[in-house]
Design a protein around this motif. Structure first.
Motif, PDB file in Angstrom:
ATOM      1  N   TYR A  45       0.843  -1.187   0.000  1.00  0.00           N
ATOM      2  CA  TYR A  45       0.000   0.000   0.000  1.00  0.00           C
ATOM      3  C   TYR A  45       0.884   1.246   0.000  1.00  0.00           C
ATOM      4  O   TYR A  45       2.053   1.193   0.370  1.00  0.00           O
ATOM      5  CB  TYR A  45      -0.949   0.008   1.202  1.00  0.00           C
ATOM      6  N   SER A  78     -15.529   4.263   2.890  1.00  0.00           N
ATOM      7  CA  SER A  78     -14.124   4.588   2.635  1.00  0.00           C
ATOM      8  C   SER A  78     -13.768   4.295   1.195  1.00  0.00           C
ATOM      9  O   SER A  78     -14.393   3.446   0.551  1.00  0.00           O
ATOM     10  CB  SER A  78     -13.222   3.761   3.560  1.00  0.00           C
ATOM     11  N   SER A  79     -12.734   4.958   0.718  1.00  0.00           N
ATOM     12  CA  SER A  79     -12.175   4.617  -0.588  1.00  0.00           C
ATOM     13  C   SER A  79     -11.341   3.351  -0.445  1.00  0.00           C
ATOM     14  O   SER A  79     -11.124   2.850   0.656  1.00  0.00           O
ATOM     15  CB  SER A  79     -11.310   5.774  -1.117  1.00  0.00           C
ATOM     16  N   THR A  80     -10.869   2.816  -1.564  1.00  0.00           N
ATOM     17  CA  THR A  80     -10.077   1.589  -1.546  1.00  0.00           C
ATOM     18  C   THR A  80      -8.703   1.852  -0.944  1.00  0.00           C
ATOM     19  O   THR A  80      -7.952   2.695  -1.432  1.00  0.00           O
ATOM     20  CB  THR A  80      -9.931   1.039  -2.977  1.00  0.00           C
ATOM     21  N   ARG A  81      -8.402   1.142   0.117  1.00  0.00           N
ATOM     22  CA  ARG A  81      -7.133   1.291   0.815  1.00  0.00           C
ATOM     23  C   ARG A  81      -6.919   0.030   1.667  1.00  0.00           C
ATOM     24  O   ARG A  81      -7.845  -0.760   1.886  1.00  0.00           O
ATOM     25  CB  ARG A  81      -7.113   2.553   1.689  1.00  0.00           C
ATOM     26  N   TYR A  82      -5.710  -0.143   2.171  1.00  0.00           N
ATOM     27  CA  TYR A  82      -5.370  -1.334   2.958  1.00  0.00           C
ATOM     28  C   TYR A  82      -6.284  -1.485   4.177  1.00  0.00           C
ATOM     29  O   TYR A  82      -6.754  -2.585   4.497  1.00  0.00           O
ATOM     30  CB  TYR A  82      -3.902  -1.252   3.378  1.00  0.00           C
ATOM     31  N   GLU A  94     -13.666   6.729   6.729  1.00  0.00           N
ATOM     32  CA  GLU A  94     -12.283   6.951   6.308  1.00  0.00           C
ATOM     33  C   GLU A  94     -11.647   8.199   6.903  1.00  0.00           C
ATOM     34  O   GLU A  94     -10.549   8.152   7.437  1.00  0.00           O
ATOM     35  CB  GLU A  94     -12.217   7.024   4.784  1.00  0.00           C
ATOM     36  N   TRP A 119      -7.373  -1.191  -7.681  1.00  0.00           N
ATOM     37  CA  TRP A 119      -7.814   0.191  -7.520  1.00  0.00           C
ATOM     38  C   TRP A 119      -9.340   0.266  -7.431  1.00  0.00           C
ATOM     39  O   TRP A 119      -9.905   1.277  -7.027  1.00  0.00           O
ATOM     40  CB  TRP A 119      -7.374   1.047  -8.711  1.00  0.00           C
ATOM     41  N   ASP A 159      -4.161   0.833  -4.355  1.00  0.00           N
ATOM     42  CA  ASP A 159      -4.240   2.298  -4.369  1.00  0.00           C
ATOM     43  C   ASP A 159      -5.525   2.667  -5.106  1.00  0.00           C
ATOM     44  O   ASP A 159      -5.647   2.431  -6.307  1.00  0.00           O
ATOM     45  CB  ASP A 159      -3.032   2.925  -5.065  1.00  0.00           C
ATOM     46  N   ARG A 177      -6.785   5.482  -5.959  1.00  0.00           N
ATOM     47  CA  ARG A 177      -6.831   6.748  -6.714  1.00  0.00           C
ATOM     48  C   ARG A 177      -6.846   6.460  -8.215  1.00  0.00           C
ATOM     49  O   ARG A 177      -5.852   6.014  -8.789  1.00  0.00           O
ATOM     50  CB  ARG A 177      -5.639   7.625  -6.336  1.00  0.00           C
TER      51      ARG A 177
END
Length: 611
Positions: free
Chosen positions: A38, A79-83, A126, A237, A262, A264
């Motif tokens: 990440y 939340s956005s996509t993240r670990y 998030e 992503w 990631d 973004r």
């Protein structure tokens, strides 16, 4: 004649009973192998092993249990996509809860509706933007006892940090040794694992109830195909609130490969060059944008480079046609092909990291011309098909049996048949339990024999590969009685126009079709740079006579490949692109056709009013 292809379904007898056992088994099997990468705040890539991920999941799961989480209680994830998204999701299921996914772009009212309808007890938020939505609607969230923020501001009471939850979890695990192993052993296959709310292209979003068996099946079915292994590297992503992202997570646990994360979207191409993955899942819009960028760059180069590029793809298509027909490739053609691989194709592959074995395309229809373009360059795009209601995946093409224009074969263990009007019906372990609190809607889509009615028209070839020929609800009839499938026309336009973002066709009960057009801001800015209009705004550019002529040329080129009643007689360019934030696109980048038609009804009506 090709022989029917059969797939091994013996894995159905040995599947893990639930996602928790599947995850802990993966941690035990390959504890020191890389699990995730990440991006840190310093824009560097951090790597973690399965053992490290397992430790984090355990502590978060312990924290949820300390907060009083009971089996099948819902936990929201905004939340956005993240670990941290993946850790939280796995922890919820490891604690026997059920994740309710919320896109970070979902507006405040719908966020509150989803969390209230699902009766979420805890919500992972998030940042301060997501926390604010909850604070503003707190009165509408009677079940939410605690908010856990990844990087937002805590208040020490209703809102706590992830670190505080982890500390709670460590204390709980210390006081209750073996608790997670016990819970994992008690989760039934048909226990609720996830509530995913549909994007809502019409009306209120509906909560799709997906059980542990469905997720375990999805990953196990893909693993059984043998196309992925522990040595692969995925770039992820996709929005994890969408089932496409979730099914890839299930596949990762089944196969054991590592995933670089990631969320973004504007960093995808840059990240591919750095991460150098072997595969990636994406919506067609990503491939359309990449294709458009490559084409417009070559047009800008002009001269000899453009001629070499054009010749390279002419040769490549000829070689692929011979391979498809099972015919030998003449020596001279083979030599040219190798030369162009060094001069052209290899440079395109390098843009995507140089190690991609294949991309997987889903969530919407992929234009076969674009798929063939990448295939010539040595990058396979395997188109698949599914819906939220079937846990994302039900069909996929295979690297050795990839047929453009189809979405491939059913997953092993999944059945398909065509119903009245050639509607695609699907039955199998991936099919949903039903819609949350909506028995009538469930009965309408899921019949007594377990067949899910997709609403898509399709056809099956002699080997059992499915082609989607239209969306039943999107088909319209002209006043002349002819049926038109807008997505097919729209895909053709995007394949010939490298500047297109959206092309939306309308014409129900009218005597001809019209279209609304939007351009890709990056692509048209590139055109402007090369044509003496650098610095002009998007609105200024789309109103230029030469841009209007440029787009009209592509409309006429599209019309040349259509039946007379399908041709677009009139079109208008919008002075802005559609966005998720405007409510005209779903978070998975599908056009909300009814919203667009309503928002621009005056423009559409004006095209029909003109003589």
């Amino acid at each position: 004649m090709q022989q029917p292809i059969t797939f091994d379904t013996s894995f159905l007898e040995t599947m893990h009973p639930n996602v928790a056992v599947q995850f802990w088994d993966r941690v035990a099997k390959t504890p020191q192998r890389e699990a995730f990468r990440y991006v840190t705040k310093a824009e560097t890539w951090e790597s973690v092993t399965w053992a490290q991920s397992g430790d984090s999941v355990a502590k978060i799961a312990g924290g949820l249990l300390a907060l009083g989480l009971q089996p099948e209680m819902r936990v929201g994830l905004a939340s956005s996509t993240r670990y941290e998204w993946i850790l939280a999701d796995m922890a919820v299921m490891a604690a026997a809860g059920a994740t309710t996914t919320v896109y970070p772009t979902t507006h405040e009212e719908d966020t509150a509706y989803i969390l209230a309808d699902s009766e979420c007890r805890v919500v992972f938020a998030e940042d301060d933007e997501q926390v604010k939505k909850l604070v503003n609607r707190k009165a509408e969230l009677p079940y939410v006892a605690k908010v856990v923020t990844f990087e937002g501001t805590a208040d020490g009471d209703w809102i706590i940090t992830l670190d505080e939850l982890v500390a709670l979890g460590q204390a709980y695990l210390d006081a209750n040794p073996g608790v997670l192993e016990r819970i994992a052993s008690e989760i039934a296959p048909d226990q609720l694992a996830t509530l995913v709310y549909t994007s809502g292209t019409t009306g209120r979003p509906k909560g799709v109830r997906l059980v542990h068996r469905s997720w375990v099946y999805e990953g196990s079915a893909i693993a059984s195909l043998g196309i992925l292994s522990e040595d692969d590297l995925q770039f992820l992503w996709l929005p994890m609130a969408h089932v496409f992202g979730k099914v890839l997570l299930s596949t990762q646990m089944a196969c054991g490969f590592a995933t670089a994360i990631d969320g973004r979207v504007d960093k995808i191409v840059d990240n591919l060059a750095v991460v150098q993955p072997t595969f990636m899942g994406a919506a067609p819009r990503i491939f359309e944008k990449a294709y458009s960028r490559i084409i417009t760059m070559q047009e800008a180069e002009g001269g000899l480079k453009e001629k070499i590029f054009t010749k390279a793809f002419a040769v490549g298509r000829e070689v692929e046609a011979l391979k498809e027909a099972g015919k030998p490739i003449p020596g001279g053609l083979g030599f040219q092909h190798k030369l162009f691989d060094k001069l052209v194709y290899s440079k395109i592959r390098a843009r995507f990291g140089g190690r991609v074995r294949f991309f997987i395309s889903g969530a919407a229809a992929l234009n076969s011309d674009i798929a063939q373009f990448f295939n010539v360059a040595g990058i396979q795009i395997l188109e698949g098909y599914g819906l939220t209601e079937v846990s994302a995946g039900a069909f996929v093409n295979h690297p050795d049996h990839n047929k453009f224009g189809t979405v491939g074969f059913p997953f092993p263990g999944t059945e398909v048949k065509l119903g009245p009007g050639d509607e695609v019906l699907v039955r199998g372990p991936g099919v949903m339990e039903g819609y949350h609190n909506l028995p009538e809607a469930t009965a309408k889509e899921l019949d007594a024999e377990g067949w899910f009615h997709t609403g898509d028209k399709g056809s099956l070839d002699e080997l059992g590969r499915l082609s989607i020929t239209g969306r039943i609800k999107e088909l319209f009839k002209t006043s002349g009685g002819k049926y038109v499938a807008p997505p097919a026309i729209e895909a053709k336009f995007k394949a010939v126009c490298p500047y297109a973002s959206q092309f939306m066709v309308f014409g129900a009960e009218r005597n001809y079709c019209v279209a609304l057009v939007t351009l890709d801001p990056d692509a048209i800015a590139g055109w402007a740079q090369e044509n003496g209009h650098a610095g002009k705004s998007y609105t200024e550019l789309v109103n230029l006579p030469e841009v209007q002529r440029l787009i009209d040329g592509h409309v006429q080129e599209t019309n040349a490949a259509l039946n007379r009643w399908e041709t677009v007689k009139k079109w208008r360019m919008l002075d802005h692109d559609l966005t998720i934030e405007s409510g005209e696109l779903t978070p998975s980048m599908k056009v909300k056709r009814n919203v667009v038609e309503n928002n621009y009804s005056d423009i559409i009506e004006a095209m029909y009013a003109e003589n």
